[in-house]
Design a protein around this motif. Structure first.
Motif, PDB file in Angstrom:
ATOM      1  N   ILE B 126       0.834  -1.207   0.000  1.00  0.00           N
ATOM      2  CA  ILE B 126       0.000   0.000   0.000  1.00  0.00           C
ATOM      3  C   ILE B 126       0.866   1.253   0.000  1.00  0.00           C
ATOM      4  O   ILE B 126       1.836   1.352   0.749  1.00  0.00           O
ATOM      5  CB  ILE B 126      -0.914   0.022   1.247  1.00  0.00           C
ATOM      6  CG1 ILE B 126      -1.847  -1.194   1.222  1.00  0.00           C
ATOM      7  CG2 ILE B 126      -1.712   1.323   1.332  1.00  0.00           C
ATOM      8  CD1 ILE B 126      -2.615  -1.411   2.517  1.00  0.00           C
ATOM      9  N   ASP B 131      -4.780  13.044  -2.675  1.00  0.00           N
ATOM     10  CA  ASP B 131      -6.006  13.087  -3.475  1.00  0.00           C
ATOM     11  C   ASP B 131      -6.226  14.522  -3.921  1.00  0.00           C
ATOM     12  O   ASP B 131      -6.602  15.345  -3.077  1.00  0.00           O
ATOM     13  CB  ASP B 131      -7.212  12.648  -2.619  1.00  0.00           C
ATOM     14  CG  ASP B 131      -7.661  11.232  -2.906  1.00  0.00           C
ATOM     15  OD1 ASP B 131      -7.150  10.611  -3.848  1.00  0.00           O
ATOM     16  OD2 ASP B 131      -8.537  10.759  -2.171  1.00  0.00           O
ATOM     17  N   GLN B 147      -1.663  -1.124  -4.015  1.00  0.00           N
ATOM     18  CA  GLN B 147      -2.893  -0.473  -3.592  1.00  0.00           C
ATOM     19  C   GLN B 147      -2.567   0.960  -3.162  1.00  0.00           C
ATOM     20  O   GLN B 147      -1.455   1.245  -2.753  1.00  0.00           O
ATOM     21  CB  GLN B 147      -3.487  -1.168  -2.378  1.00  0.00           C
ATOM     22  CG  GLN B 147      -3.739  -2.643  -2.516  1.00  0.00           C
ATOM     23  CD  GLN B 147      -4.295  -3.173  -1.202  1.00  0.00           C
ATOM     24  OE1 GLN B 147      -5.381  -2.812  -0.758  1.00  0.00           O
ATOM     25  NE2 GLN B 147      -3.505  -4.004  -0.549  1.00  0.00           N
ATOM     26  N   CYS B 148      -3.575   1.812  -3.217  1.00  0.00           N
ATOM     27  CA  CYS B 148      -3.392   3.178  -2.732  1.00  0.00           C
ATOM     28  C   CYS B 148      -4.465   3.531  -1.735  1.00  0.00           C
ATOM     29  O   CYS B 148      -5.582   2.995  -1.770  1.00  0.00           O
ATOM     30  CB  CYS B 148      -3.464   4.167  -3.889  1.00  0.00           C
ATOM     31  SG  CYS B 148      -1.974   4.215  -4.885  1.00  0.00           S
ATOM     32  N   ARG B 149      -4.124   4.437  -0.839  1.00  0.00           N
ATOM     33  CA  ARG B 149      -5.125   5.116  -0.039  1.00  0.00           C
ATOM     34  C   ARG B 149      -4.925   6.601  -0.294  1.00  0.00           C
ATOM     35  O   ARG B 149      -3.817   7.119  -0.130  1.00  0.00           O
ATOM     36  CB  ARG B 149      -4.954   4.832   1.451  1.00  0.00           C
ATOM     37  CG  ARG B 149      -5.271   3.412   1.866  1.00  0.00           C
ATOM     38  CD  ARG B 149      -6.764   3.068   1.716  1.00  0.00           C
ATOM     39  NE  ARG B 149      -7.038   1.714   2.177  1.00  0.00           N
ATOM     40  CZ  ARG B 149      -6.837   0.613   1.451  1.00  0.00           C
ATOM     41  NH1 ARG B 149      -6.393   0.697   0.204  1.00  0.00           N
ATOM     42  NH2 ARG B 149      -7.091  -0.576   1.956  1.00  0.00           N
ATOM     43  N   GLY B 150      -5.988   7.263  -0.718  1.00  0.00           N
ATOM     44  CA  GLY B 150      -5.901   8.687  -1.030  1.00  0.00           C
ATOM     45  C   GLY B 150      -6.154   9.548   0.204  1.00  0.00           C
ATOM     46  O   GLY B 150      -7.109   9.299   0.944  1.00  0.00           O
ATOM     47  N   SER B 384      -6.806   4.664  -7.658  1.00  0.00           N
ATOM     48  CA  SER B 384      -7.900   3.726  -7.437  1.00  0.00           C
ATOM     49  C   SER B 384      -7.944   3.400  -5.942  1.00  0.00           C
ATOM     50  O   SER B 384      -6.991   2.881  -5.381  1.00  0.00           O
ATOM     51  CB  SER B 384      -7.604   2.482  -8.288  1.00  0.00           C
ATOM     52  OG  SER B 384      -8.398   1.416  -7.849  1.00  0.00           O
ATOM     53  N   ASP B 385      -9.023   3.773  -5.281  1.00  0.00           N
ATOM     54  CA  ASP B 385      -9.150   3.567  -3.824  1.00  0.00           C
ATOM     55  C   ASP B 385     -10.629   3.496  -3.503  1.00  0.00           C
ATOM     56  O   ASP B 385     -11.317   4.515  -3.452  1.00  0.00           O
ATOM     57  CB  ASP B 385      -8.468   4.725  -3.070  1.00  0.00           C
ATOM     58  CG  ASP B 385      -8.735   4.698  -1.561  1.00  0.00           C
ATOM     59  OD1 ASP B 385      -9.357   3.724  -1.070  1.00  0.00           O
ATOM     60  OD2 ASP B 385      -8.322   5.651  -0.881  1.00  0.00           O
ATOM     61  N   ARG B 386     -11.105   2.280  -3.319  1.00  0.00           N
ATOM     62  CA  ARG B 386     -12.549   2.099  -3.147  1.00  0.00           C
ATOM     63  C   ARG B 386     -13.046   2.541  -1.782  1.00  0.00           C
ATOM     64  O   ARG B 386     -14.241   2.538  -1.520  1.00  0.00           O
ATOM     65  CB  ARG B 386     -12.917   0.631  -3.354  1.00  0.00           C
ATOM     66  CG  ARG B 386     -12.766   0.246  -4.810  1.00  0.00           C
ATOM     67  CD  ARG B 386     -13.355  -1.117  -5.091  1.00  0.00           C
ATOM     68  NE  ARG B 386     -13.010  -1.496  -6.455  1.00  0.00           N
ATOM     69  CZ  ARG B 386     -13.197  -2.698  -6.963  1.00  0.00           C
ATOM     70  NH1 ARG B 386     -13.735  -3.654  -6.214  1.00  0.00           N
ATOM     71  NH2 ARG B 386     -12.872  -2.956  -8.204  1.00  0.00           N
ATOM     72  N   THR B 387     -12.109   2.905  -0.879  1.00  0.00           N
ATOM     73  CA  THR B 387     -12.556   3.314   0.452  1.00  0.00           C
ATOM     74  C   THR B 387     -13.068   4.749   0.461  1.00  0.00           C
ATOM     75  O   THR B 387     -13.488   5.241   1.493  1.00  0.00           O
ATOM     76  CB  THR B 387     -11.421   3.166   1.495  1.00  0.00           C
ATOM     77  OG1 THR B 387     -10.384   4.120   1.193  1.00  0.00           O
ATOM     78  CG2 THR B 387     -10.824   1.762   1.477  1.00  0.00           C
TER      79      THR B 387
END
Lengths: 422, 422
Positions: B126, B131, B147-150, B384-387
């Protein structure tokens, strides 16, 4: 830092042999290096480059184009010139493989080797390589956790019977599914000087194709033609691209740096269509395109014929230096040491009698170092492959960077070291 | 070709957004592009480069050095100049982090981003990103299966409360073990124009360190300072390197290309000691060193102060172009569209009222295309970060490549498109 901060690639990647060799050079400031892969300093195209740059920068439109970003795939003119040159060298009148749409310009051909390898190979995959092979490529292999199978070299390229034997044994164990490509340094090979015949390239392609049905996927031939233009005797041999029916299996890596100026890093690849798009995307991620100024210099050099004029000077220069090296070998090396005359490239490969040891920890190497002369121990040029014994009695001698006098003196010293140690 | 000929990376790597944008430009030859990340053509240093090259190539010793291979880490003089420059910019008198031994020269700073990412991250790991963020970096992320977290951006950098919240929630799920770094484009960010305050960088470093015990390994801050020197107003802000006690956690990526000439691709990295060796080995595998000629041009430009003289011209030029863009926005854009004045860099970020859609398939984008004006849809700049929900109402406008007239006309057209569509 704990190891787990690194990726598997980061954890795996070891210090390459070249760092160790460079350290040897730094630690011995007066050393004569017959090890370095540098090109001849004296013949670097200083005047040509100055002229080219002044021409290029004279028109402000052209200058601005050269100083601005280019595109990921490379300059359109340079791609076209690359293809035309390649087609002429291969004497190929037809063949859909020679199209600029399949050419990509890279930051040296090393970058092409890197990108192709990461696009095709996962850790554990197998690459078939020459025994010996280009040791900097082995850094890529090591870093990506790949396995190798070494195929012995004969005077005209790999031993095809051995290649078939290796493929057959990989088929038997099921490991054939991991085989992704055969890597050949096909012209005046680094380190051995061997040139692969056209017949052998085609035969290898046929063999690979035969085993694809067991692999379940294509097996590519990666033809590294880095030394192709540094030819000073013998006939021009077509690349594997010339065999049109295998055009979707041949990856061709070439360079403009060694034949012109190694400080101007411009290489290129010609790739099968399906691989091209993937490699182009990865190139985009690496650097979204090779420096435009460098590409414009080379496009201008090619168009003005300065590139070819310089190349012909360079070929004569290397021919002369190779002769100096060969004469010194005849004069100073024991008869028992075998080597083949160079027809191009930068290297001569010498083999000591069986039982002779030339490795980094051998008395021979250490004595040579003590007498301020450096060679590349042959064993550094072999892939890690436990299925065959590692030859430890060879050395790579370069006539690229050293001056004529250094070559003479270096070989003289090395000859006396050989007599003393063996 | 069956997919299985490719590596996982090869299979995964999709076509980047930038190819699609470039295709739009090619398909519409008369388009005004406010999308391209090109720098200003008019101010490229044609004269300076000609002078530099003639000086460099006048002495045949210097010329030959420039035209020969360099070393993997880069030219010693350029590495020293890079560090001195960085120390001066950071106004750091002391600090072991500012040593040439930690600097590596790369083929553009993009290559540094690539190498660092592959040294640290395995598929599934990650990365915390802003963002929005630099969309070309997202190509590297996508290709490596990360994976990313924005983390949302505020006027002075990421929202620290949100950063803590994300770290806490990753700790709860155990995913914190996969977190390798926080990626910040810290000056005049591409795409938002936001500059991160020094306080926020330090606070972020503290937060990351706090979560390292749950991660079980270091979590790095990758500071991408690509636009740092393109500042035309506001104070100079130190980089995260200036905080000496976190020096083993900060990776600094910089470039000489954008502030001088993008056709001369030379970037650099300053790396924590433990990471440095690994990155250097991987750089060796990529290309065993950036083109020496390019490095010598930049070293000469820095030493002769031509680099700084040109930079000051460039800063004024961009200030003027930013003003042209801002004036046009005031004149032609609806009041409801939010944007912030630019203080540097190449971009202004515009946000439509909630519910406005600016994406590649929106009526807005298509109408703009039909009227021959191109912007970067903001949603391409989000990982891309579905959270979290993906904002779809933003656009990146560049004042880099377009001329003053193109900027005025482009914004005028875009203003009318906005009025017509919203």
């Amino acid at each position: 830092m704990k190891a787990s901060a690194f990726s598997k690639l980061g954890q795996r990647t070891t210090d390459p042999a070249i760092s160790w060799l460079m350290k040897m050079t730094l630690d011995h400031p007066h050393i004569i290096s017959l090890a370095a892969g540098f090109t001849d300093d004296w013949s670097l195209p200083v005047e040509e480059t100055r002229e080219l740059l002044n021409e290029l920068l004279a028109s402000s439109t052209a200058a601005r184009a050269a100083l601005q970003y280019g595109s990921t795939l490379g300059d359109a003119t340079l791609r076209r010139l690359t293809i035309e040159r390649l087609r002429a060298q291969d004497r190929a009148d037809v063949g859909g493989q020679y199209t600029p749409e399949r050419a990509i310009i890279t930051h040296g051909s090393q970058q092409l080797l890197y990108i192709v390898t990461e696009c095709l190979c996962d850790s554990g995959d197998i690459i078939l390589v020459e025994d010996p092979t280009y040791f900097v490529y082995l850094g890529i292999v090591q870093s990506h956790g790949l396995q190798c199978r070494g195929i012995p070299l004969e005077a005209d390229g790999i031993d095809l019977i051995r290649l078939e034997h290796v493929l057959e044994s990989l088929k038997r164990t099921g490991e054939i599914r991991r085989v992704k490509m055969l890597y050949l340094v096909s012209y005046f090979q680094n380190p051995s000087g061997v040139t692969t015949s056209y017949q052998k390239k085609v035969a290898a392609l046929k063999l690979l194709r035969r085993y694809e049905k067991f692999a379940g996927h294509p097996i590519f031939l990666l033809e590294d033609a880095a030394y192709r233009e540094l030819r000073f005797s013998g006939p021009e041999i077509p690349s594997a691209l010339a065999e049109a029916k295998f055009q979707d299996r041949v990856i061709y890596a070439g360079t403009f740096s060694k034949p012109f100026a190694t400080g101007i890093r411009v290489g290129y690849g010609l790739l099968p269509r399906a691989l091209f798009d993937v490699a182009a995307r990865v190139k985009g991620n690496h650097d979204f395109g090779t420096s435009n100024l460098l590409q414009q210099i080379l496009a201008t050099a090619l168009q003005s014929r300065r590139y070819d004029a310089h190349l012909s000077v360079l070929q004569q220069r290397y021919q002369k230096k190779a002769k100096v090296l060969m004469r010194a070998l005849q004069q100073h090396f024991p008869q028992a040491v075998e080597w083949r005359p160079a027809e191009g490239g930068l290297y001569i490969w010498a083999r000591l009698a069986r039982g002779g040891k030339s490795g980094p920890k051998s008395t021979l190497f250490e004595t040579a170092l003590a007498r301020d002369v450096l060679y590349v121990p042959g064993e550094l040029c072999y892939a890690s492959d436990r299925t065959r014994p590692l030859p430890r009695n060879e050395m790579r001698l370069s006539f690229g960077g050293a001056t004529d006098d250094e070559i003479r003196e270096g070989i003289k010293r090395l000859g006396s070291v050989l007599r003393d140690c063996l």
